[in-house]
Design a protein around this motif. Structure first.
Motif, short mmCIF file in Angstrom:
data_model
loop_
_atom_site.label_atom_id
_atom_site.label_comp_id
_atom_site.label_asym_id
_atom_site.label_seq_id
_atom_site.Cartn_x
_atom_site.Cartn_y
_atom_site.Cartn_z
N SER A 62 0.85 -1.19 0.00
CA SER A 62 0.00 0.00 0.00
C SER A 62 0.89 1.24 0.00
O SER A 62 1.96 1.25 0.62
CB SER A 62 -0.91 0.02 1.23
OG SER A 62 -0.16 0.29 2.39
N PRO A 63 0.48 2.30 -0.72
CA PRO A 63 1.29 3.52 -0.75
C PRO A 63 1.58 4.08 0.64
O PRO A 63 2.69 4.52 0.92
CB PRO A 63 0.43 4.50 -1.58
CG PRO A 63 -0.43 3.62 -2.42
CD PRO A 63 -0.69 2.40 -1.58
N SER A 64 0.60 4.00 1.54
CA SER A 64 0.81 4.56 2.88
C SER A 64 1.88 3.78 3.64
O SER A 64 2.72 4.36 4.33
CB SER A 64 -0.50 4.58 3.67
OG SER A 64 -1.02 3.27 3.81
N HIS A 83 5.23 4.77 2.11
CA HIS A 83 5.61 6.12 2.56
C HIS A 83 6.13 6.08 3.98
O HIS A 83 7.12 6.71 4.32
CB HIS A 83 4.41 7.07 2.46
CG HIS A 83 4.03 7.40 1.06
ND1 HIS A 83 2.77 7.82 0.72
CD2 HIS A 83 4.73 7.36 -0.11
CE1 HIS A 83 2.71 8.03 -0.59
NE2 HIS A 83 3.88 7.75 -1.10
N LYS A 84 5.46 5.28 4.82
CA LYS A 84 5.89 5.18 6.22
C LYS A 84 7.26 4.54 6.33
O LYS A 84 8.13 4.99 7.07
CB LYS A 84 4.86 4.37 7.01
CG LYS A 84 5.08 4.40 8.51
CD LYS A 84 3.93 3.73 9.23
CE LYS A 84 4.13 3.80 10.73
NZ LYS A 84 3.05 3.14 11.46
N THR A 105 3.88 13.17 4.00
CA THR A 105 2.68 13.30 3.18
C THR A 105 1.86 14.46 3.69
O THR A 105 1.88 14.80 4.88
CB THR A 105 1.85 12.01 3.24
OG1 THR A 105 1.56 11.70 4.60
CG2 THR A 105 2.61 10.85 2.60
#
Length: 197
Positions: free
Chosen positions: A184-186, A189-190, A196
């Motif tokens: 997942s993108p989130s 990113h994490k 973000t």
């Protein structure tokens, strides 16, 4: 007597192309006889290749079984070591070929697995916290719901790996290949500490 599988490569005459295939036969002599009949030859050409594929498959199955037994011993020792550092031993799987191994929910926290090949392996739900996976190949591996908190995945090959639901807090992805991985993108990113909006 059960039939065995033989793979073959044959060039019936110098002007024809090399043909390959499989036949079922009682033994090697029966396989040769079948080839002679199939290609209408009195004798097989000297360079005919005939391999007992059943024997190859049996050897591979024995090797895989032995590898699985060795891995179970390492995992048992590692589990004991995680409970009490005076017991068992830290898992050292450096540079081992563990392709396609099915080992979901493995407890490999703090394990040393640098350079190990887990291509196509099932590590779903495994505890891989603080594991050393530097240069490891996880190409196409199933890491769904795995806990990779603090794991070192620098220079690792994660192409096509399944990382849905994986915990990636504090993971080191320096120069890791994430092409085509499912994440997942989130979560990505994490893991990469992206800001973000």
């Amino acid at each position: 007597m059960s039939l065995r599988t033989y793979t073959y490569q044959i060039q019936s005459d110098p002007m024809s192309r090399v043909e390959s295939g499989q036949i079922e036969a009682k033994n090697i002599e029966d396989a040769k006889r079948q080839l002679r009949v199939q290609y209408m030859l009195a004798i097989l050409p000297e360079d005919t290749l005939l391999v007992d594929q059943s024997e190859v498959d049996e050897n591979q199955a024995r090797q895989k079984s032995a590898k699985a037994r060795d891995l179970l011993r390492v995992l048992a020792d590692h589990h004991a070591w995680t409970k009490d550092s005076n017991q068992g031993a830290r898992a050292n799987l450096n540079n081992l070929n563990l392709t396609d191994m099915v080992m979901p929910k493995s407890k490999l926290q703090n394990a040393d697995m640098a350079g190990a090949d887990f291509s196509g392996a099932d590590l779903s739900g495994s505890n891989l916290t603080n594991a050393n996976l530097v240069r490891a190949s996880l190409h196409g591996a199933n890491l769904k719901d795995a806990d990779l908190t603090g794991a070192d995945l620098s220079d690792a090959d994660l192409r096509g790996a399944i990382l849905t639901g994986a915990i990636l807090d504090g993971v080191d992805l320096w120069r890791a290949n994430l092409m085509g991985c499912v994440i997942s993108p989130s979560a990505l990113h994490k893991a990469l500490s992206c800001k973000t909006k």
